[in-house]
Every structure is written in structure tokens, then in C-alpha cells.
Design an enzyme around this catalytic site. Structure first.
Site, PDB file in Angstrom:
ATOM      1  N   PHE A   1       0.861  -1.192   0.000  1.00  0.00           N
ATOM      2  CA  PHE A   1       0.000   0.000   0.000  1.00  0.00           C
ATOM      3  C   PHE A   1       0.892   1.235   0.000  1.00  0.00           C
ATOM      4  O   PHE A   1       1.795   1.356   0.837  1.00  0.00           O
ATOM      5  CB  PHE A   1      -0.917   0.022   1.232  1.00  0.00           C
ATOM      6  CG  PHE A   1      -1.840   1.220   1.234  1.00  0.00           C
ATOM      7  CD1 PHE A   1      -2.983   1.223   0.443  1.00  0.00           C
ATOM      8  CD2 PHE A   1      -1.562   2.354   1.994  1.00  0.00           C
ATOM      9  CE1 PHE A   1      -3.827   2.332   0.411  1.00  0.00           C
ATOM     10  CE2 PHE A   1      -2.391   3.467   1.971  1.00  0.00           C
ATOM     11  CZ  PHE A   1      -3.532   3.460   1.184  1.00  0.00           C
TER      12      PHE A   1
ATOM     13  N   ASP B   1       9.567   2.196   1.654  1.00  0.00           N
ATOM     14  CA  ASP B   1       8.436   2.994   2.141  1.00  0.00           C
ATOM     15  C   ASP B   1       8.278   2.681   3.631  1.00  0.00           C
ATOM     16  O   ASP B   1       7.748   1.639   4.011  1.00  0.00           O
ATOM     17  CB  ASP B   1       7.170   2.643   1.348  1.00  0.00           C
ATOM     18  CG  ASP B   1       5.974   3.498   1.775  1.00  0.00           C
ATOM     19  OD1 ASP B   1       6.038   4.114   2.858  1.00  0.00           O
ATOM     20  OD2 ASP B   1       4.970   3.529   1.032  1.00  0.00           O
TER      21      ASP B   1
ATOM     22  N   LYS C   1       3.340   9.693   8.894  1.00  0.00           N
ATOM     23  CA  LYS C   1       2.674   9.157  10.084  1.00  0.00           C
ATOM     24  C   LYS C   1       3.364   9.564  11.394  1.00  0.00           C
ATOM     25  O   LYS C   1       3.287  10.721  11.788  1.00  0.00           O
ATOM     26  CB  LYS C   1       2.539   7.639   9.949  1.00  0.00           C
ATOM     27  CG  LYS C   1       1.554   7.255   8.822  1.00  0.00           C
ATOM     28  CD  LYS C   1       1.181   5.805   8.875  1.00  0.00           C
ATOM     29  CE  LYS C   1       0.290   5.362   7.726  1.00  0.00           C
ATOM     30  NZ  LYS C   1      -1.122   5.560   7.941  1.00  0.00           N
TER      31      LYS C   1
END
Ligand SMILES: Cc1ncc(COP(=O)(O)O)c(C=O)c1O
Length: 423
Positions: free
Chosen positions: A140, A241, A270
Site C-alpha cells: 500500500f 516505504d 505518520k
């Protein structure tokens, strides 16, 4: 005065906002502190989701709140590209030091995770002057067009939104539990080079060292090493990532610290900034400098409040030794889950790197059991515990509680979890 109930607000939500923004729990937040959250009806919840991995330092850590407050008193926004400020430079210097590898690095800041991914690909293409990107099934990488194109899961992320940018290719992620070996994945890359794109046209391979939304599967070390070798052989850049894995979650600053492989570029977001929107791309200085001035940026990129918050987050992770704490919390959680295996036959796997722990469920026939997973989540919610699910088959519960969670709150949450699993 209208009564503030969850049901009343939810009815207004359905009328006023599109259904495409799916809601995990129709409870409306009133306030939150560390690992606890209260809704508008005054009900308390233990938060094992941390706003999807954003709050490794908890809701409203006092240091983070103070840093944002102090910045509010100075300025909120100048547009860094118009009038810069020193805190961005010092945060870049800190991240350049903290990220894996001793080579010269540079860091650029953006706002969301997807934007960091977009920019990592822009930088990789500018540096290599090649178009192709290889990503993994189940991965994702966000909801923008490049993010969607790279994401290896159709429903719900890609459904109805094509066409996607070209020259993006997927190979299966090596997940032994689902019958895909490292060799299978590597053969798929070789096949790609034969059938779809020559390696000399590939700019980058991007992967999450531990798949987040995909199900908390860690890439096997030999796979990571093989990717590095493929990249080095063909002049391809390796992009990690770390948007979900970064900032102590896995028991080290970054998940890549668990591997003897250094990526060329890394994306972060995040938990970088404790609940304020900030993302970054960090990488080899010469690669980061490939785009010309003006090619990178954004109006809100490197927002002053978010940068101040990020400095405080890094201080807290260091001073409260949250990497070590993540390892301890993860070990405790895994022990509890392993002990439950005998009583909960649906548990088919317990895994995790540091505190990035997940439990996967399958039926008696071995098939993924998303219905049981949903039941566990609902029972836990009804008992006051917020759990997130993940996985291509939606049959995984993932744990993302703040690394600052108090021992008593953790134990209370784990007791609710145990009851939800056995109900
Ligand atoms: C690994 C990874 N990459 C990218 C993203 C996208 O980040 P954002 O939602 O901030 O755009 C996410 C979000 O969950 C993620 O987990």
C-alpha cells in the site's frame, strides 16, 4: 441546542459527506490522551490503532503539545519555499543522521504519505531518467494516482479510478504463509524483465520492509538482499516505504535497521510528527538533488507546526527510549497471543517486528477468515478497545498502540482482546 450523540452526528455525516470516505467506528472523538480516547457521549476507549500508526508517541504527548504551542506563538505558515525557517534544516539534518547508511543524505518534506511516495518516484525518475517502477502485490502506497498505481490491492483502493500512470509493475510479495517463496518473487522480477520492461528502463523498486495495510508481513532478509543486488546490477534505485514502519514501531528507528541493506531513498510520514501532517523523502544526496529547483515542494510542505511537532517526537523517542520499549511491548503482546492459540483455533499466525505485531485468522479449512476478524474487532469495540484490521483478505488484526502506553492500560486492553477472541 442539538444533542451530541454518536448516532445523531453519524446521520449528519451520511447526509453531508461521501460514502467513499469509509469510517472505521461511528463513534465521534471528543478528546484523547496517550492511549485513551473519549467519545462525545463520554465513553472511554483504549486506542490500539493510534490514528493508523501516527501516534507512536501517543495522543497529545505533553512535549509535542508544548512544541506546537510554542510554534503557534511565533508563526504558523510562511510557505517554506517562499520564506524558509531553520527548524526545517535542523530536522533534515537529524533525519539524515538517523536513517540507515553513513553516506551523504538530503531530506525533503511534504505533507502526506502519498505525497512522499509521489515525490520519491519523481526523484527516482529524475535521477535515473527511466520510467519504470516495480512494486509488490499487497503493498500500500497511498490514494493519489501514483500511490494507487503502486498499491497492490484493487478493492477498495483502485476500484473505479483507472486508468493509472503507466510503467508500473507488480510482482507477488514473498509471504511463506500464503505459499509465495522468496524464489517465486525473484523469478517474477526476472520474468518481468523478459516480458514487460527491460531492467535498463526501470527507475526503482519500491517496497514496505513490513507491509502495513497488506497484513504486517516482513520482507525476508534474503529477499531484501536480493533486491539490493538486482538494483545494483541494473542501476535501479531501492526505495523503502517506511511510512507505517518508521519511528520506533519495529523496535528500531526504522524497519530497514533490521536489514543489512541500505535503501537509496526512504519515505516517511505518520509517526514522524505526532498527529500533525508531515511527510518526508530522505535519500542519497546526489539522487535527491536530481530534480531542478522548483520541481519539488508544495504550499503546505514542511508546515511550521508539523516541523516543530516532529522535533519533539524525535526527542521523545530518544529520551523515553521508545525503540527498546517497542521491543518489550511487542514481546509481551506476542506472548499473550501465543498463549491464546490453544484456545482460539482461528489463530493461524502471530508475527511481528518489535511492536508491529499482527494476528492472522483462518477457518478450519485454512481459508482466510475475515468474518471472525470483523467479529473480534466489533466485540473489542463494544468492550471499549479500538482495534484495526488489515490484510489483502481482511483477516488480520494489527496492533499499533502508542509506544508510550501505560502498562495498566496495555494490560486492560489485552484482557479485552483476550475476551473478544474467546467470546
Ligand atoms: C506504507 C504506506 N505508504 C503510504 C501511505 C499513504 O500515506 P497517507 O495516507 O498519509 O497519504 C500509507 C498509509 O497508510 C502507508 O501505510
Amino acid at each position: 441546542m442539538t444533542l451530541k450523540t454518536n448516532a445523531a452526528i453519524d446521520a449528519r455525516r451520511i447526509a453531508a459527506t461521501p460514502r467513499g470516505i469509509g469510517i472505521g467506528f461511528p463513534i465521534y472523538a471528543e478528546r484523547a490522551l496517550n492511549a485513551e480516547l473519549w467519545d462525545v457521549e463520554g465513553r472511554r476507549y483504549i486506542d490500539f490503532g493510534s490514528g493508523i500508526a501516527v501516534l507512536n508517541t501517543g495522543h497529545r504527548h505533553p512535549r509535542v503539545v508544548e512544541a506546537i504551542r510554542a510554534q503557534l506563538d511565533r508563526f504558523t505558515h510562511t510557505a517554506y519555499q517562499v520564506v524558509p525557517y531553520e527548524s526545517v534544516v535542523s530536522l533534515a539534518e537529524r533525519l539524515n543522521r538517523l536513517t540507515p547508511g553513513t553516506h551523504a543524505k538530503k531530506t525533503a518534506f511534504f505533507t502526506t504519505g502519498a505525497e512522499a511516495v509521489e515525490n520519491a518516484i519523481k526523484i527516482a525518475r529524475a535521477a535515473t531518467r527511466r520510467p519504470g517502477v516495480i512494486a509488490l502485490g499487497g503493498g500500500f502506497h497511498g490514494r493519489t494516482f501514483m500511490g494507487m498505481a503502486l498499491t497492490g490491492k484493487v478493492v477498495p483502493y483502485k476500484t473505479g479510478f483507472g486508468p493509472f500512470p503507466g510503467s508500473i509493475f507488480h510482482v507477488p510479495a514473498p509471504i511463506a504463509l500464503h505459499g509465495v517463496s522468496v524464489d517465486d518473487s525473484l523469478r517474477a522480477i526476472e520474468q518481468l524483465f523478459k516480458a514487460d520492461i527491460e531492467p535498463e528502463q526501470v527507475a526503482a523498486i519500491i517496497l514496505e520492509p513490513v507491509q502495513g495495510e497488506g497484513g504486517f508481513y516482513a520482507a525476508p532478509p534474503e529477499f531484501m538482499r536480493a533486491l539490493r543486488r538486482i538494483c545494483d546490477r541494473h542501476g535501479i534505485l531501492l526505495i523503502a516505504d517506511e511510512i507505517q514502519t518508521g519511528f520506533g514501531r519495529t523496535g528500531k528507528w526504522f524497519a530497514m535497521d533490521h536489514y543489512d541493506v541500505v535503501p537509496d531513498l526512504m519515505t516517511m510520514a505518520k509517526s514522524l510528527a505526532g498527529g500533525t501532517p508531515l511527510s518526508a523523502v530522505c535519500g542519497r544526496a546526489e539522487i535527491m538533488d536530481a530534480p531542478a529547483p522548483g520541481g519539488l515542494g508544495g504550499t503546505y510542505a514542511a508546515n511550521a507546526l508539523a516541523i516543530a511537532s516532529a522535533h519533539a517526537v524525535l526527542d521523545v523517542i530518544e529520551e523515553e527510549k521508545l525503540c527498546e520499549r517497542a521491543q518489550q511491548l511487542g514481546d509481551r503482546l506476542k506472548a499473550r497471543l501465543e498463549a491464546l492459540r490453544a484456545k482460539v483455533p482461528q489463530i493461524c499466525d502471530v508475527r511481528g517486528l518489535g511492536a508491529m505485531v499482527a494476528v492472522e485468522f483462518a477457518g478450519a479449512d485454512g481459508a482466510p477468515d475475515p468474518a471472525f476478524t470483523k467479529e473480534v474487532q466489533t466485540r473489542a469495540r463494544d468492550a471499549g478497545l479500538l482495534l484495526l484490521t488489515c490484510g489483502v483478505h481482511a483477516n488480520v488484526v494489527r496492533f499499533l498502540f502508542p509506544l508510550t502506553i501505560e502498562d495498566a492500560v496495555l494490560e486492560e486492553g489485552l484482557d479485552i482482546l483476550a475476551a473478544a477472541l474467546q467470546a
